[in-house]
Write an enzyme that holds these catalytic residues in place. Structure first.
Site, PDB file in Angstrom:
ATOM      1  N   ASP A  57      39.412  49.101  40.520  1.00  0.00           N
ATOM      2  CA  ASP A  57      38.348  49.655  39.676  1.00  0.00           C
ATOM      3  C   ASP A  57      38.793  49.687  38.218  1.00  0.00           C
ATOM      4  OD1 ASP A  57      36.673  52.147  41.772  1.00  0.00           O
ATOM      5  OD2 ASP A  57      36.796  49.983  41.882  1.00  0.00           O
ATOM      6  N   TYR A  60      38.696  46.251  36.785  1.00  0.00           N
ATOM      7  CA  TYR A  60      37.304  45.858  36.548  1.00  0.00           C
ATOM      8  C   TYR A  60      36.754  46.553  35.306  1.00  0.00           C
ATOM      9  CZ  TYR A  60      32.295  45.408  36.922  1.00  0.00           C
ATOM     10  OH  TYR A  60      30.983  45.146  36.633  1.00  0.00           O
ATOM     11  N   LYS A 143      30.840  62.534  42.221  1.00  0.00           N
ATOM     12  CA  LYS A 143      30.457  61.126  42.388  1.00  0.00           C
ATOM     13  C   LYS A 143      31.100  60.614  43.675  1.00  0.00           C
ATOM     14  CE  LYS A 143      30.316  56.757  39.810  1.00  0.00           C
ATOM     15  NZ  LYS A 143      30.984  55.907  40.809  1.00  0.00           N
ATOM     16  N   GLU A 201      23.950  58.230  48.668  1.00  0.00           N
ATOM     17  CA  GLU A 201      25.204  57.507  48.886  1.00  0.00           C
ATOM     18  C   GLU A 201      25.607  57.635  50.353  1.00  0.00           C
ATOM     19  OE1 GLU A 201      25.987  56.374  45.919  1.00  0.00           O
ATOM     20  OE2 GLU A 201      27.898  55.361  46.155  1.00  0.00           O
ATOM     21  N   LYS A 317      23.924  64.956  34.621  1.00  0.00           N
ATOM     22  CA  LYS A 317      22.552  64.529  34.342  1.00  0.00           C
ATOM     23  C   LYS A 317      21.813  65.610  33.550  1.00  0.00           C
ATOM     24  CE  LYS A 317      22.315  62.302  38.914  1.00  0.00           C
ATOM     25  NZ  LYS A 317      21.641  62.334  40.233  1.00  0.00           N
ATOM     26  N   LYS A 341      34.873  59.275  35.049  1.00  0.00           N
ATOM     27  CA  LYS A 341      35.816  58.772  36.049  1.00  0.00           C
ATOM     28  C   LYS A 341      37.149  59.486  35.889  1.00  0.00           C
ATOM     29  CE  LYS A 341      34.901  55.503  38.287  1.00  0.00           C
ATOM     30  NZ  LYS A 341      34.678  54.082  38.015  1.00  0.00           N
ATOM     31  N   CYS A 435      58.861  27.153  48.588  1.00  0.00           N
ATOM     32  CA  CYS A 435      57.787  27.899  49.251  1.00  0.00           C
ATOM     33  C   CYS A 435      58.331  28.567  50.508  1.00  0.00           C
ATOM     34  CB  CYS A 435      56.639  26.957  49.611  1.00  0.00           C
ATOM     35  SG  CYS A 435      55.322  27.747  50.559  1.00  0.00           S
ATOM     36  N   CYS A 438      56.534  26.755  53.658  1.00  0.00           N
ATOM     37  CA  CYS A 438      56.723  25.360  54.074  1.00  0.00           C
ATOM     38  C   CYS A 438      57.975  24.715  53.503  1.00  0.00           C
ATOM     39  CB  CYS A 438      55.500  24.525  53.703  1.00  0.00           C
ATOM     40  SG  CYS A 438      55.249  24.327  51.911  1.00  0.00           S
TER      41      CYS A 438
END
EC number: 6.5.1.2
Length: 766
Positions: A57, A60, A143, A201, A317, A341, A435, A438
């Site tokens: 989060d 983002y 929230k 929610e 709100k 947040k 790797c 492999c």
């Protein structure tokens, strides 16, 4: 990129201090903006549509703010379909789309109390300027970290339930929601509205989440990462019976469209909703001052993990609904609500080791293995370190005590070492030269790349496992019975000793080309390790105790007994049935399944719709590919590089030989009225979402472009059309309203006579 504060964006400069804000944006700047927008879209789709977040989060939020800053610095690049102008994610393909009666908005996020205070004071000032507005009262509530759902009741009866989707159109999940015991099928009480949308929610409580994960582990299945993913995944099950077995709950927190009842305040609405028998959160309070709001945030921050469910912040709100209406909305968020947040949580733990993982594209990613520690409501023992440069930048050594942060309450992050606790036993991490899967020497894909990759894409077991898992995913062939564990069993089975001492370690799949050629018999001897519970006698006490020991068992077949021979398991039978069904899937899904670099669902849809067959895509020149809407030169190059490799062509050929459809089905019921016609849609249309308008154009053979140019034949302009309308008028592009758009869809450009002909003429000065 630095973030934007409430006072505005910082001026951007490059490494040499040169301005990045020229009068005319360069092609490189346009490409940077497009890539940043795509990264936000992909992260949003992973979270909202696939319920599989690819970044935290916090990452983002940073990415999103970077995009906002970019658009503030370069407003001429800002597109109407930018992620900053959208709500939530796209509508998934697994469920029918339904349109909300009233749009479901996102919330503006703030990440510090300073930002919150600034927002509250600004809102107070806006309310004070409204004639006759009452004193502001703040309805404050927790929230919930769950999945947003919209319930539609008519005359008190639940008739539909949908996810938020893109805010205008969601997914129809009525049958699944009907299994949630806390949601009434019929409202109780008096004065019921004729029609009402109730928003809320859906979540899984912390206690139920622990119980659910214990059951998943007991069944030998991978546990869910967190309650939000568990709730979202449970609610999006194709079989409602699966949803019914999951411990889902819901709290309602708002009303959308309503007819037949008047509501003065948000808090009054909550009491009325409660009276109708709907579940309302007990964690809300009406507050009078900013100071009280800050106290509320501190209070629930202290006890957030003692609540019924996980939370990731506080929503504040304006309580008065008439004031809400007068303040209104931006294109994405209400002006009367904000989400605070909580800061990411941090704990200390020991970095036991640093290992590496080889991904689908060969990227080798180091990750930290830590002593398990509880943070932000879950136990964490692994965290990505991204690349070798990041390990160096963080300054961590194997054996360090490190600071672990559960960023955004989703993805854990190693912040850095606690240097004062070092005792000299710590050691540096060294990226392997070969790797680990492999043995191929590792190298950057090109000079200057930070990421190290395994170039053995064809036969590297780790890459193959990830590609098979990806091909079976929801956005590709959608083979639910072929998950990550099954993909590993197909590509990396446990080696078995043959009687002559040699190892039988040949996997059923050497590459994904053979996916549709598999038979149950091919999988008879595939074995995996599973934990087995056994009752044994304790040598010291003589008591019977339960012990867990690893046991080698068949993965795709049942374990044989004296009474019953080994047979393919039910899950294996489902997998083969789903593989057969997948052969007739849409062409765009086949393209996604091929793991062509940069080709996600959006680009795949455009290529499939425009070129209509795999052969046409394979043979297309770079200009044709790049000219396809939503593709561009980077993706075009990736497509050409893919088909240039013989082994990748063999995958396509072998799938086709097995019966996988490689052509786009033509819908004969829809007339191809827009063949060769380029249409741009801008602004809000009453009867169409952005995606449904685009789909309508594509189904009729047209090209749905995102930008206006001299090649545009028509611009469809809805409300708030913006700069695209100005550009269309300056270029002489015919502009249609919604009624004209429907006429264009039905009759084609011929319906507009001279106006259509004018669109093909060059603009003045060209």
């Amino acid at each position: 990129m630095s973030t934007v504060n409430a006072k505005g964006a910082k001026p951007a400069t490059d490494a040499n201090g040169q301005s990045l804000n020229p009068e005319e944006p360069s092609e490189a700047l346009r490409e940077e903006y497009a890539q940043l927008s795509d990264r936000v879209r992909e992260a949003r789709a992973a979270y909202y549509v696939h319920d599989q977040p690819v970044i935290s989060d916090a990452e983002y939020d940073q990415l999103y703010r970077s995009l906002e800053e970019f658009e503030a610095l370069h407003p001429e690049l800002k597109a109407n379909d930018s992620p900053t102008q959208e709500v939530g994610g796209e509508v998934g393909a697994a469920f029918s789309p339904v349109k909300h009666l009233e749009k479901m908005y996102s919330l503006e996020d703030v990440f510090s109390t300073d930002e919150l205070v600034a927002w509250l004071e600004r809102a107070q000032k806006q309310v004070a300027e409204l004639p006759g507005a009452p004193e502001v009262a703040w309805l404050s509530e927790v929230k919930i970290d769950g999945l947003a759902v919209n319930l539609l009741y008519r005359d008190g009866v639940l008739v539909r339930a949908a996810t938020r989707g893109d805010g205008t159109t969601g997914e129809d999940i009525t049958h699944n929601v009907a299994t949630i015991k806390t949601i009434p099928q019929r409202l109780s009480g008096e004065n019921l509205p004729e029609e009402v949308e109730v928003r809320g929610e859906v979540f899984i409580s912390s206690k139920d989440f622990r119980t659910l994960n214990e059951a998943m582990v007991e069944e030998g299945r991978a546990p869910f990462a967190n309650p939000r993913n568990a709730a979202a995944g449970s609610l999006r099950q194709k079989d409602p019976q699966v949803t019914a077995r999951r411990p889902l709950s819901m709290f309602v927190h708002g009303i959308g469209y309503v007819r037949g009842v008047d509501l003065e305040t948000q808090s009054e609405a909550y009491e009325i909703l409660r009276g109708w028998g709907l579940p309302v959160s007990p964690y809300s309070r009406v507050l009078s001052t900013v100071a009280e709001v800050l106290e509320f945030i501190a209070e629930f921050g202290d006890k957030r993990h003692a609540l019924l469910h996980e939370i990731d912040g506080i929503v504040v709100k304006v309580d008065d609904r008439r004031t809400q209406f007068r303040l209104g909305y931006t294109s994405r968020v209400p002006r009367w609500a904000v989400a605070y947040k909580y800061p990411p949580e941090e704990v200390n733990t020991t970095l036991v080791d640093i290992l590496v993982n080889v991904g689908r594209t060969g990227r080798v990613t180091p990750f930290g293995l830590m002593d398990p520690v509880r943070v932000a409501g879950s136990t964490v023992e692994m965290a990505t370190l991204h690349n070798q440069d990041m390990v160096r930048a963080k300054g961590v050594l194997i054996g360090d005590t490190v600071v672990l942060r559960k960023a955004g309450d989703v993805i854990p992050e190693i912040v850095g070492p606690v240097v004062a606790l070092r005792d000299g036993s710590e050691r540096e991490f060294v990226m392997p030269a070969e790797c680990p899967s492999c043995g191929t020497p590792l190298r950057p894909a090109k000079e200057g790349d930070v990421d190290i990759r395994c170039p053995n894409a064809e036969t590297c077991p780790s890459q193959l496992k990830e590609r098979v898992n990806h091909a079976a995913g929801r956005g590709a062939f959608d083979i639910e019975a072929l998950g990550e564990e099954a993909a590993r069993a197909l590509t990396q089975p446990v080696p078995l000793d043959a009687p002559d001492g040699t190892e039988l370690s040949v996997p059923p799949l050497r590459n994904e080309a053979g996916l549709f050629d598999l038979t149950p018999e091919d999988l008879r001897d595939v074995m995996v390790w599973r934990d087995a519970r056994r009752t044994v006698t304790d040598e010291e006490t003589g008591e019977k105790v339960q012990r867990v020991t690893p046991e080698l068992v068949p993965y795709f077949w049942t374990k044989p007994t004296k009474a019953r021979p080994s047979v393919p398991s039910k899950t294996t039978e489902q997998m083969f049935a789903q593989l057969e069904q997948a052969k007739d899937t849409e062409l765009w899904r086949v393209l996604v399944a091929l793991s062509i670099r940069h080709v996600g669902p959006t680009a795949a849809r455009s290529l499939a719709t425009s070129l209509r067959s795999m052969d046409a895509i394979r043979q297309a020149d770079p200009e044709t590919l790049a000219g396809t809407d939503g593709v561009g030169p980077v993706i075009a190059q990736a497509v050409q590089e893919f088909f240039a490799e013989p082994w990748r062509r063999r995958v396509v050929e072998q799938w086709a030989a097995a019966g996988v459809r490689m052509e786009e089905e033509v819908d004969e019921s829809t007339p191809r009225t827009l063949e060769g016609v380029t249409v741009v849609v801008t602004g809000s249309l009453e009867g169409y979402s952005r995606d449904s308008a685009k789909e309508a154009i594509l189904k009729r053979g047209g090209k749905a472009s995102g930008s206006v140019s001299k090649k545009t034949h028509f611009l469809v302009a809805g409300d708030n059309a913006g700069t695209k309308l100005d550009k269309a008028e300056s270029l002489g592009v015919p502009v249609l309203d919604e009624a004209g758009f429907e006429q264009l869809l039905a009759q084609g450009p011929e319906a507009f006579g001279d106006r259509a002909d004018a669109a093909d003429q060059p603009a003045a000065g060209e």
